[in-house]
Write an enzyme that holds these catalytic residues in place. Sequence first.
Site, PDB file in Angstrom:
ATOM      1  N   CYS A 175       0.806  -1.222   0.000  1.00 39.24           N
ATOM      2  CA  CYS A 175       0.000   0.000   0.000  1.00 39.24           C
ATOM      3  C   CYS A 175       0.840   1.274   0.000  1.00 39.24           C
ATOM      4  CB  CYS A 175      -0.952  -0.004   1.193  1.00 39.24           C
ATOM      5  SG  CYS A 175      -1.676  -1.625   1.466  1.00 39.24           S
ATOM      6  N   HIS A 306      -2.869   8.735   3.984  1.00 38.24           N
ATOM      7  CA  HIS A 306      -3.120   7.359   3.574  1.00 38.24           C
ATOM      8  C   HIS A 306      -4.625   7.114   3.719  1.00 38.24           C
ATOM      9  CE1 HIS A 306      -2.202   3.238   2.723  1.00 38.24           C
ATOM     10  NE2 HIS A 306      -2.819   2.830   3.818  1.00 38.24           N
ATOM     11  N   HIS A 341      -9.160   1.771  -2.221  1.00 38.13           N
ATOM     12  CA  HIS A 341      -7.743   1.572  -1.938  1.00 38.13           C
ATOM     13  C   HIS A 341      -7.118   0.948  -3.175  1.00 38.13           C
ATOM     14  CE1 HIS A 341      -4.019   1.002  -0.089  1.00 38.13           C
ATOM     15  NE2 HIS A 341      -4.397   0.707   1.142  1.00 38.13           N
TER      16      HIS A 341
END
Lengths: 415, 341
Positions: A175, A306, A341
């Site tokens: 990620c 994030h 995401h």
Amino acid sequence: MSIEDAATSSSHGRRVVVTGFGVISSVGTGRAEFLSALRAGRCGVSPISRLDTTGFPHAMAYEVHDFEPANHLQQVKPEDCGRVSAQGAAAARMAVDDAGLDLDDLRAERGLIAIGTSAGESIDVDELAAAEIAGGLGGLPETLVRRIMPGRLSVTVAAELGLSNVEAVTIPTVCAAGNYAVGYGLDAIRLGEADVALCGGADAVSRVAFAGFYRLRAWAPEQVRPFDKDREGFMFGDGAAVLVLESLDHARRRGATVLAEVAGLHLNCDAEHPTKPSAKRIAQCLDGALRDASTEPANVDLVVAHGSGTKINDPTEVSAIRQVFGEEPPPVTAVKAMIGHTAGAAGAHACIAAILGILHDFIPPTINFETPDPDCLIDCVPNVARPARLNTVVVNSLGVGGQNASVVLRRLEDA
Amino acid sequence: MSVMSEVSEVSVETIVLSGMAMTTAGGVAGRLGPVPAGVGVVSDLQTRAEPEPAGPSRLADRPSAMATDALDVLLSDVLEDCPPERRGLVLGSGSAGIDQSMTLTSTSLTRARPYNVPPALVPACVMNYASALCAIRFDLQGPNATVTAGRVTGLAALGYAERLLRLNRADLVVCGAYEDLNDRRTALQAVLDADGGYAAPGEGCCVFLAETASRASRHGRPILAEIVALDSGVAACRGDRAVVLGHVVGRALTRAGAAGEEIALVSVSGDEQRLLGPVLPNARWIRPADVVGDTLGAAAAFQVGGAVLAERPSSAPTLAMVVATDPDGQIGCAVLRLPAR
């Protein structure tokens, strides 16, 4: 040192700028669509259509429904690469066009391709698993096997653009991989080892990700709602994002339009727990990136977080932001509510959102926001884009595993 | 004092490898070698799995155990002199995560409740899992990167480490690569490498300590190899391979300021000697994969390790070259200076 040298380099090497980008996301493909979606605060969530989701009580994701590799790829045959590589190569081609780079010029120079990912060709991995169930390991379809290695994500970009004098790496730092890839290009250009770098990431909604994160109770049932008191997790989003990084010198020599400067980077690792983030280490990462950019917290106009929307991520990240920026931090936004995401591409998508904000004087909003969380005390720019003059933006990303990467983007005043 | 004074400067210092460790089917070795000969499966790995449905966090699967075991040897006496936030890690693999992902998908497809997959397997499905576990075990809080570039991965890790050091992002960088052998990888490689001329599949991990030459000497560590030049390229189709390989090697020699005749040792991944023999006429050729098996993503790291430990024509400093190629198109080359023996 001449005046020109001083303007285009510093004690930590040459200055690096972004001159173009390509983007594929559930809210739009290409610069114009993505910009209008960010401004409108559009949400790309929809019922999962790619997988048979029978047996899952809920099954939503941020899929891209209209991506046809054949509409984008000019050199690579769609059957020779998986969906994720195709997205990456398509975004890279868009980025090169957007930057106005001449491909023959690009081929004549030393180049660099860094593509981040979490799960690589995850859709093909799913297919191989199904083929194994049906016919054993002896019956795996050769077409799928030939495109399975994650190193192919960057190779496919090279193939699509006809680049051979090029350093091509895939960066599976999950990620945080998008920011790691941008940082990889930044450092290579700072050191003079490349003049132009294509950096970003690509990932896709797959069974392996869906079932896995569903099991961990991290997959949100309805939508992604960062910083909301009732947030329930993230969902993967299909997508790819690739930025063209250049030395400032190189961009000026060819008369390119500079979109923003990549001014700073910091990378670190929690080294504590594979799935629980550390506020202290995130704060050190943000702080390090600001120092690398020779700036300080007071100069930051926006943090693109994030902001994954999980119970644990958001308060941890907010705590880190408050450690760095104090009691009144700058606005903090999370684009994952709009695009999901996008995993290995998430950092690159966030960088592009930041750059569009800098160019068009607005902050992309954190959508799906209803109820403030006392553990997430920040101005998250809820639901509606906000006009703002952005000079310095920090893009933060955290990888499952504890890898953190922060990138500082800056308006280039004298561009 | 201005903010600028805190900013790191670009280093032009020599970057060296000052430590090395490898795990193979033949055993474990440190910087004194020899390469533990053995093709096949590494035994005695410190794997650890929690039974379902325990927490998702502490599975030590074979690939990550292979990596942590190698780092255990590498880092036995070097961490005290380096603060945790200055310890970097660049670890690579070619296929780690594919086997775990296929297990997870299969479980989802065959169980009554498709989300009833082993939670401990989830973080192990991605390639940075070993990097994360190594960071936790050895308190490596610096940059923590995972790279993959087929059989060139080991050289990509070396190049990444060199840049992190040049930009002062770390004082020490642990870099290298690992690959585990499993039935699925064997099946995949049977298709992929049908015409590649590679050795039989093997597994293992080979890691190095990278730092500046002056730091190594300050801490009394021997220089195993100096990184003189790195280059790479992509041959998008197999027909381009010979030409691109020639260009990559030519550029590496130019960067190194060396002629092909000066290269005394070449460490290859597959059949590269056939293509490069005339360009490097005075070299002794080695193929570490003949000793440890074809370790895919770890191949180039073992080639570097093999070059460091190889017998040499003379005891004088030696220029060695590492050349790795992958059927997916990656091509990489390193020129290393091996110190006098």
